[in-house]
Design a protein around this motif. Structure first.
Motif, mmCIF file in Angstrom:
data_model
loop_
_atom_site.group_PDB
_atom_site.id
_atom_site.type_symbol
_atom_site.label_atom_id
_atom_site.label_comp_id
_atom_site.label_asym_id
_atom_site.label_seq_id
_atom_site.Cartn_x
_atom_site.Cartn_y
_atom_site.Cartn_z
ATOM 1 N N PRO A 12 -9.211 1.580 4.569
ATOM 2 C CA PRO A 12 -8.800 2.654 3.660
ATOM 3 C C PRO A 12 -8.829 2.191 2.196
ATOM 4 N N THR A 13 -8.446 3.090 1.316
ATOM 5 C CA THR A 13 -8.467 2.781 -0.111
ATOM 6 C C THR A 13 -7.070 2.687 -0.709
ATOM 7 N N ASN A 14 -6.051 2.745 0.127
ATOM 8 C CA ASN A 14 -4.673 2.592 -0.348
ATOM 9 C C ASN A 14 -3.933 1.619 0.558
ATOM 10 N N PHE A 15 -3.178 0.693 -0.038
ATOM 11 C CA PHE A 15 -2.444 -0.333 0.710
ATOM 12 C C PHE A 15 -1.046 -0.484 0.110
ATOM 13 N N ASP A 16 -0.159 -1.035 0.913
ATOM 14 C CA ASP A 16 1.165 -1.383 0.378
ATOM 15 C C ASP A 16 1.048 -2.541 -0.613
ATOM 16 N N LEU A 17 0.155 -3.498 -0.311
ATOM 17 C CA LEU A 17 0.047 -4.707 -1.121
ATOM 18 C C LEU A 17 -1.407 -5.140 -1.213
ATOM 19 N N ILE A 18 -1.841 -5.504 -2.420
ATOM 20 C CA ILE A 18 -3.129 -6.156 -2.626
ATOM 21 C C ILE A 18 -2.850 -7.575 -3.106
#
Length: 558
Positions: A12-18
């Motif tokens: 996906p293109t959204n995460f909690d943490l990068i």
């Protein structure tokens, strides 16, 4: 367009943490966050894991060090970037070098022929104490199943006259040591007994234990060197305790001019760690162990742990800008070299990155989002390759640690110099060769290089391809033969502490022999990121024994 098509899209293109960078602190945070149920994207612009904690081939290490520049560099894939929508601002990422004064020398062409057989630590020398925080964290996280260790065979400390003394790490070792006088053995044993009694009394507070065994609070707060003087320990014993067991950097006899005075309380804790490490694992009879294939195995172990928990990994993927919400100025996400924008709630980056605002953006206060971290000090590091061991008369000693206390090599030597010898049994070099890591804390490159060269002059001889047989014979007849230096790399590394903000920066490798301070800093960053989550909650393990798989490899298990 052809260039961007070579980068795979991330979904996906959204995460909690990068997390950007796969160094040890970043890898631990990624694994802990994944274990806590967070969605994590872990990126690295390099083609390998480990970042500044990597173990590299000879060619890759040389290329990496030679690529360092004294000036910050904009990502080669990047021009000034803009966000894809008007509500978002893009701040360009700039790479700042952490290494300088690189000095690479080759004295034998045969070394480069074996380039791929080397696993050279960028942040050496490093070891783990068998009872330290790194071992405990490996066990707690279960990352220990991805890495194996071997024992460091022995430790030595320079006595100031150029002689290397054994470091006795237990009562039995003191008894067997032939370099200590009978009176010195009694003094050292008595001191160890006092420390052990104090530690037992502290554990038993309130249970009626004789409080006469407890070292007074006044003594615990005073400098450790003063306590050792109070115990009437001779200089040789003091040096062993301070620099080879407590692993102090600065000259503790320098009084008020000492930059980092060790308190007795902390000195006792370091002695306790050392002695708790001796014999913890059946095949690690000493206090120290080292990972097979190099220190770069440690971040990889935590990366594997994170991947098992769902963390997504993409190497060779530079981040070219950080995205902010224009209205609030808050962190929003990152833009990749592929042009793709990925959003997340939080961002963690390794310390080689810094952010600058684009001239087209109206944002005035970049520091609200990102603090690049100030250089707090410097480390001089060296890597040397030889064809013989420091102790050829001891064939069972392929790995050893050597400590040069302050002023033991030259009068104005300000700090300890640490040297770690490793052989091919640890899979860090070809058979018949040895790797030496050297390090010293320093104020500037000139001082650091002087320390490295002093250690190298003490340890090695330099033979070029044109060395004559007669000159080698003269050396053999006149002095003890030193290992011949085949290749060396010297460099100075900046020290940067971790920083907690909307964008989190992890710390650089420090000058300690073990990882304890780095792990404490990493744990603190994780707790600030996720105050409601534990750094690897305890997992019930049915096998509670510490065991080994064979007679040489240390397989640490809880």
């Amino acid at each position: 367009m052809a260039e961007t098509e070579s980068y795979p899209p991330i979904d996906p293109t959204n995460f909690d943490l990068i997390v950007v960078g796969t160094g040890l602190p970043e890898s631990i945070i990624a694994a802990a966050a994944s274990t806590a149920g967070k969605s994590v994207l872990h990126l690295d612009p390099n083609p390998h894991y480990g970042s500044h904690y990597s173990s590299l081939t000879l060619h890759d290490l040389t290329s990496f060090l030679n690529s360092q520049s004294p000036n910050p560099r904009i990502n080669p894939h990047q021009s000034t970037t803009e966000a894809s929508d008007h509500a978002t601002a893009a701040l360009d990422l700039i790479t700042r070098p952490l290494y300088s004064d690189v000095e690479i020398s080759s004295y034998d062409d045969s070394v480069s022929e074996h380039s791929r057989k080397f696993n050279l630590d960028l942040a050496g020398p490093r070891v783990l104490f068998c009872a330290d925080l790194a071992v405990d964290l490996l066990l707690k996280s279960t990352a220990n199943q991805y890495v194996e260790f071997k024992n460091i065979d022995s430790s030595y400390v320079c006595d100031g006259n150029g002689n290397l003394m054994n470091v006795p790490d237990s009562k039995s070792a003191v008894f067997k040591d032939k370099t200590l006088k009978y009176s010195e053995k009694n003094q050292l044993n008595s001191f160890f007994k006092l420390v052990q009694g104090h530690l037992e009394a502290v554990k038993s507070v309130g249970t009626g234990v004789d409080e006469g065994k407890v070292i007074s609070e006044e003594d615990l707060e005073r400098p450790f060197v003063m306590f050792l003087d109070k115990m009437k320990l001779p200089p040789k014993i003091k040096s062993i305790i301070l620099y080879a067991i407590a692993m102090v950097d600065y000259d503790q006899d320098a009084g008020e001019s000492c930059k980092d005075v060790l308190r007795t309380r902390d000195g006792i804790d370091r002695l306790a760690l050392y002695h708790a490490s001796v014999g913890r694992f059946p095949n690690a009879l000493g206090a120290l162990i080292y990972p097979i294939y190099g220190q770069g195995e440690l971040p990889q172990a935590f990366c594997r742990r994170a991947a098992v928990k769902g963390c997504l990994y993409v190497l060779r993927m530079p981040v070219i800008s950080v995205l902010l919400n224009k209205d609030s100025g808050n962190y929003k996400g990152v833009k990749l070299v592929s042009g793709q924008e990925i959003t997340s709630d939080k961002l963690v980056m390794d310390p080689s990155f810094t952010i600058t605002s684009s001239p087209s953006e109206a944002l005035q206060d970049v520091s609200k989002v990102f603090d690049a971290g100030k250089v707090s000090g410097k480390l001089a590091r060296g890597i040397c390759i030889t064809k013989s061991s420091l102790k050829p008369e001891l064939p069972d000693t392929s790995s050893c640690l050597v400590i040069y206390p302050p002023r033991s090599l030259y009068p104005d030597q300000a700090t300890s110099i640490r040297v770690l010898q490793l052989g091919s049994s640890l899979a860090v070099c070809p058979s018949g060769m040895f790797v030496f890591y050297i390090s010293a804390v320093c104020d500037d490159a000139l001082e650091g290089k002087k320390s490295l060269h002093a250690a190298m002059d003490s340890l090695f001889s330099v033979h070029t391809s044109g060395t004559t047989d007669s000159s080698l014979t003269d050396q053999i007849e006149s002095t003890e033969v030193k290992p011949a230096l085949l290749w060396s790399a010297l460099y100075v590394q900046d020290l940067i502490e971790g920083f907690m903000g909307p964008v989190v920066m992890t710390p650089t490798p420090d000058g300690n022999l073990n990882y304890n301070d780095l792990l404490r800093a990493t744990s603190k960053l994780f707790q600030q990121l996720y105050p409601d989550d534990e750094l690897f909650p305890e997992i019930q393990n049915t096998d509670s024994s510490d065991k080994l798989e064979d007679d040489s490899e240390v397989d640490i298990e809880s």
